[in-house]
Design an enzyme around this catalytic site. Sequence first.
Site, PDB file in Angstrom:
ATOM      1  N   TYR A  32       2.264  -2.173   4.158  1.00 24.12           N
ATOM      2  CA  TYR A  32       2.808  -1.067   3.353  1.00 24.12           C
ATOM      3  C   TYR A  32       3.124  -1.512   1.937  1.00 24.12           C
ATOM      4  O   TYR A  32       3.085  -2.711   1.632  1.00 24.12           O
ATOM      5  CB  TYR A  32       4.061  -0.496   4.024  1.00 24.12           C
ATOM      6  CG  TYR A  32       5.307  -1.346   3.857  1.00 24.12           C
ATOM      7  CD1 TYR A  32       5.463  -2.553   4.541  1.00 24.12           C
ATOM      8  CD2 TYR A  32       6.329  -0.961   2.983  1.00 24.12           C
ATOM      9  CE1 TYR A  32       6.599  -3.325   4.381  1.00 24.12           C
ATOM     10  CE2 TYR A  32       7.463  -1.734   2.816  1.00 24.12           C
ATOM     11  CZ  TYR A  32       7.595  -2.911   3.516  1.00 24.12           C
ATOM     12  OH  TYR A  32       8.708  -3.685   3.341  1.00 24.12           O
ATOM     13  N   LYS A 144       2.864  -8.087   3.472  1.00 26.03           N
ATOM     14  CA  LYS A 144       3.875  -7.030   3.491  1.00 26.03           C
ATOM     15  C   LYS A 144       3.636  -6.176   4.737  1.00 26.03           C
ATOM     16  O   LYS A 144       3.076  -5.072   4.679  1.00 26.03           O
ATOM     17  CB  LYS A 144       3.814  -6.210   2.194  1.00 26.03           C
ATOM     18  CG  LYS A 144       5.099  -5.448   1.923  1.00 26.03           C
ATOM     19  CD  LYS A 144       5.191  -5.027   0.483  1.00 26.03           C
ATOM     20  CE  LYS A 144       6.287  -4.022   0.199  1.00 26.03           C
ATOM     21  NZ  LYS A 144       7.636  -4.473   0.480  1.00 26.03           N
ATOM     22  N   GLU A 176      14.014 -16.193   0.603  1.00 25.94           N
ATOM     23  CA  GLU A 176      14.171 -14.916  -0.092  1.00 25.94           C
ATOM     24  C   GLU A 176      15.250 -14.111   0.592  1.00 25.94           C
ATOM     25  O   GLU A 176      15.889 -14.599   1.527  1.00 25.94           O
ATOM     26  CB  GLU A 176      12.839 -14.160  -0.121  1.00 25.94           C
ATOM     27  CG  GLU A 176      12.301 -13.815   1.250  1.00 25.94           C
ATOM     28  CD  GLU A 176      10.971 -13.066   1.216  1.00 25.94           C
ATOM     29  OE1 GLU A 176      10.645 -12.437   0.207  1.00 25.94           O
ATOM     30  OE2 GLU A 176      10.268 -13.115   2.244  1.00 25.94           O
ATOM     31  N   LEU A 200       7.538 -13.093   0.408  1.00 27.97           N
ATOM     32  CA  LEU A 200       6.697 -12.050  -0.180  1.00 27.97           C
ATOM     33  C   LEU A 200       6.736 -12.262  -1.695  1.00 27.97           C
ATOM     34  O   LEU A 200       7.825 -12.367  -2.276  1.00 27.97           O
ATOM     35  CB  LEU A 200       7.257 -10.665   0.154  1.00 27.97           C
ATOM     36  CG  LEU A 200       6.400  -9.540  -0.412  1.00 27.97           C
ATOM     37  CD1 LEU A 200       5.131  -9.361   0.426  1.00 27.97           C
ATOM     38  CD2 LEU A 200       7.168  -8.233  -0.472  1.00 27.97           C
TER      39      LEU A 200
END
Length: 282
Positions: A32, A144, A176, A200
Amino acid sequence: MRISYYNGQYMNHEEMSIKSGDRAFYFGDGVYEVIRIYDGNFFTFDEHVDRLLQSAEEILIRDVNRAEVVEILHEIKDRNVILNGALYIQVSRGIAPRDHGFPHLTKPVIYASIREAKRPLSLMNSGVEAVTAEDYRWLKCHVKSLNLLANVMEKQHAVEQGAKETILHRDGVVTEGSSTNIFMVKNEVLFTHPANNLILNGITRRVVLGLAEEYDIAVREEGFTVSDMSEADEVFYTSTTQEIIPVVKVDGRSVGDGKPGRVTQQLQEYFNKKITLLNSVK
Ligand code: PMP
């Protein structure tokens, strides 16, 4: 009326139904993107479309048509009257009887919708609290993926402690956030984890690194530890919907002087300029 798109059709969002055989539904088997719209204009559009196709390719969804994706994104923006919003698009592997192994002939299924999204101005000014936790996700975090179970659990960990974000670490090295990229500033140098399979590579992260280069802020894309972060001058996180948010407390301890830092505020200002420029071009 809010118009969304699913499997070849634009329809009233409230009346939309999803095919029960959609592998997104059973397995979270898809990828997505979330794209920002400021004053009716897409922000970093090509970067998001590129990453969507790269993510799809990484999980062997190969026949996604770029032109079709671009057309759907524009249609959804144009058919809805939302000037400042977030456009969500997902591509699932397709519709088939439930089976882990996937029949390669299944056609990818696209879903897209838009929602209003205001800029989080008050959090951008005040900063937020974050907590830390072990990063127990898989080893393809650069994809993702729709499958966000670990991210959801990690975010809830923050929510339950009254914090806004969970900063993840693998054996002490900060990767992250549960839905953001993490930066720290130490002695005027901006640090963030390198863009490898453990994070990501956020589009906002890339914009921030570009701004740092443009405005001569020193950058080191290398891992730093939770302990390094506890001695940082500044910490902030980035994402498409959140932009640049100062983190003023980590695990209950103040970062620096406990207020949004100077470099963070400069980057926010440069980011602001970029948005203003985007909207003055059209
Ligand atoms: N990391 C993760 C795990 C995320 O979910 C997100 C937001 N989707 C980000 C980083 C930030 O990426 P971006 O700036 O492209 O929104």
